[in-house]
Design an enzyme around this catalytic site. Structure first.
Site, PDB file in Angstrom:
ATOM      1  N   LYS A 114      73.951  29.187  93.422  1.00  0.00           N
ATOM      2  CA  LYS A 114      72.639  28.849  92.847  1.00  0.00           C
ATOM      3  C   LYS A 114      72.586  27.352  92.634  1.00  0.00           C
ATOM      4  CE  LYS A 114      68.958  31.103  91.323  1.00  0.00           C
ATOM      5  NZ  LYS A 114      68.549  32.437  91.771  1.00  0.00           N
TER       6      LYS A 114
HETATM    7  N1  GLU Z   1      66.022  33.048  94.264  1.00  0.00           N
HETATM    8  C1  GLU Z   1      65.988  34.385  94.766  1.00  0.00           C
HETATM    9  C2  GLU Z   1      66.912  35.266  93.946  1.00  0.00           C
HETATM   10  O1  GLU Z   1      67.245  34.966  92.820  1.00  0.00           O
HETATM   11  C3  GLU Z   1      66.242  34.460  96.260  1.00  0.00           C
HETATM   12  C4  GLU Z   1      67.563  33.939  96.724  1.00  0.00           C
HETATM   13  C5  GLU Z   1      67.704  33.874  98.237  1.00  0.00           C
HETATM   14  O2  GLU Z   1      66.818  34.340  98.928  1.00  0.00           O
HETATM   15  O3  GLU Z   1      68.709  33.339  98.671  1.00  0.00           O
HETATM   16  O4  GLU Z   1      67.279  36.345  94.367  1.00  0.00           O
END
Ligand code: GLU
Length: 424
Positions: A114
């Site tokens: 993240k």
């Molecule tokens: N931000 C989204 C999540 O928390 C998508 C992450 C992604 O598609 O890599 O799942």
């Protein structure tokens, strides 16, 4: 030069601790040995950067940004980049770990990561946001890569930011590398169905849980907290299946209509009204906190972490909670929710539709091919349904909540893979 301090988090729980308390319960049930436990509880890589960016008035501001790679055991790490004033390293660490468990629960070949930048994109011009995205990407160029670490949108970012990120990374490589980022605009190699994917997954897992609880969608009512991409799409898709959405909310407040809110109408209102529901008059305005306590069958928290806590959990009337956001239930609320007999479809399962279609986008980019919207939806619905069934069976087998069952499924997969791959 101004330095942007991360916002104080005094009144917020530590999301990393929230994640770890559930992880510990699942690890205990699995009998996870202390060696693998130590590997899985710590992020494998974390980088904090300070990014000087020229603002429109000519001043230079310094923004703090992070990228945490929690695990690459199952494959390249995957996870969004959040632009929000509350971003801090503990939150990014928790969100990165949640991505590891989420990818493992839906059985896609990714680890978890993240990113986040402490900023308020609502108060920034498009040019300022673009320069910040490019500065962040340039700083992360050795971490990102289509086979290493693949960012995506999260709170405060969307297809526009992903286009800049893909372009900046591609410039550094001297060639177009569209598979380095997902959630891109369609013309840049984005996937059909990606925008609505997380909300669609929430709908699929909500219907799967309702079936187990013998709730009939056309007779059920629902409240959705948060009317961003996830909440609005979940509300729309659930309402299309006959669920009466009686309450919605965003930062402007909450809105209630006993006869059901016309979700398409609310979405149109928001689009024409500077992306807020402020002043929405086709529903009665209620207190934001009151939304959680409304008399509905299903509650979809799709806003922020820690919306449901020990303080408000006892007031919830819904029989089913489907977590659209990441970490919307603080760990200290778990026992109250359990005692009240409320079933929770946990975040790492319920909102995994987004990363699932991100995976499809990456697959299409690498194939140099495009799938139809029908193919994307059919395959992601199947993955979500299979993941729900896997987690449900684990919860029956171990007599635990769906949340702990989801952690058991995920931790076991990552731990087994780690053992097979070996270490130094
Ligand atoms: N931000 C989204 C999540 O928390 C998508 C992450 C992604 O598609 O890599 O799942």
């Amino acid at each position: 030069m101004t330095y942007i301090e991360p916002a104080p988090i005094t009144d917020r729980k530590n999301p990393f601790e929230s994640m770890m308390s559930r992880f510990n319960i699942a690890a205990d049930i699995l009998g996870l040995d202390s060696e693998v436990y130590n590997v899985l509880k710590t992020p494998s890589k974390q980088l904090t950067v300070h990014l000087p960016v020229t603002m429109d008035d000519g001043t230079i501001k310094v923004f703090e940004g992070h990228r945490v790679v929690h695990s690459s055991i199952l494959g390249p790490s995957k996870g969004g980049v959040r632009f929000d004033p509350h971003v801090n390293i503990d939150e990014v660490k928790a969100l990165a770990a949640w991505m590891t468990w989420k990818c493992a629960v839906v059985d896609i070949p990714y680890g978890g990561a993240k990113g986040g930048v402490c900023c308020n994109p609502r108060e920034m011009s498009a040019g300022e946001v673009e320069r910040l995205v490019r500065a962040y990407t340039a700083a992360m160029v050795d971490i990102f890569g289509p086979d290493r670490d693949i960012p995506a949108p999260d709170m405060g970012t969307g297809p526009r930011e992903m286009a800049w990120m893909m372009d900046q990374y591609s410039r550094a490589q001297g060639m177009t590398v569209n598979a380095v980022v997902t959630g891109k605009p369609l013309v840049l190699g984005g996937s059909l169905g990606r925008v609505a994917a997380t909300g669609r997954g929430v709908m699929v897992s909500a219907l799967a849980a309702m079936e187990k609880l013998k709730m009939v969608p056309t007779k059920a009512s629902c409240a959705v907290q948060g009317f961003g991409n996830v909440g609005a799409n979940a509300a729309l898709l659930l309402s299309e299946r006959g669920v009466k959405i009686k309450a919605i909310s965003d930062i402007s407040g909450a809105y209630w209509n006993e006869d059901g809110i016309d979700i398409l109408d609310a979405i149109k209102y928001k689009e024409l009204n500077d992306h807020t529901l402020d002043g929405y008059s086709n529903a009665q305005s209620i207190d934001n906190d009151a939304l959680l306590e409304t008399d509905v069958d299903v509650l979809v928290p799709a806003a922020m972490e820690d919306a449901i806590t020990m303080e408000n959990a006892h007031k919830i009337k819904a029989k089913l909670i489907v977590e659209g956001a990441n970490g919307p239930t603080a760990a200290d609320a778990d026992s109250t929710i359990h005692d009240k007999g409320i079933v929770v479809v946990p975040d790492i399962l319920a909102n995994a539709g987004g990363v699932t279609v991100s995976y499809f986008e990456w697959v299409q980019n690498r194939l140099g091919y495009k799938w139809t919207a029908e193919r994307v939806q059919r395959r992601s619905d199947r993955i979500m349904k299979e993941a729900f069934d896997r987690v449900y069976h684990k919860s029956v087998e171990h007599k635990v909540s769906l949340r702990i069952a989801a952690y058991i499924v995920a931790i076991k997969k990552v731990a087994d893979t780690f053992r097979l791959r070996g270490s130094f």
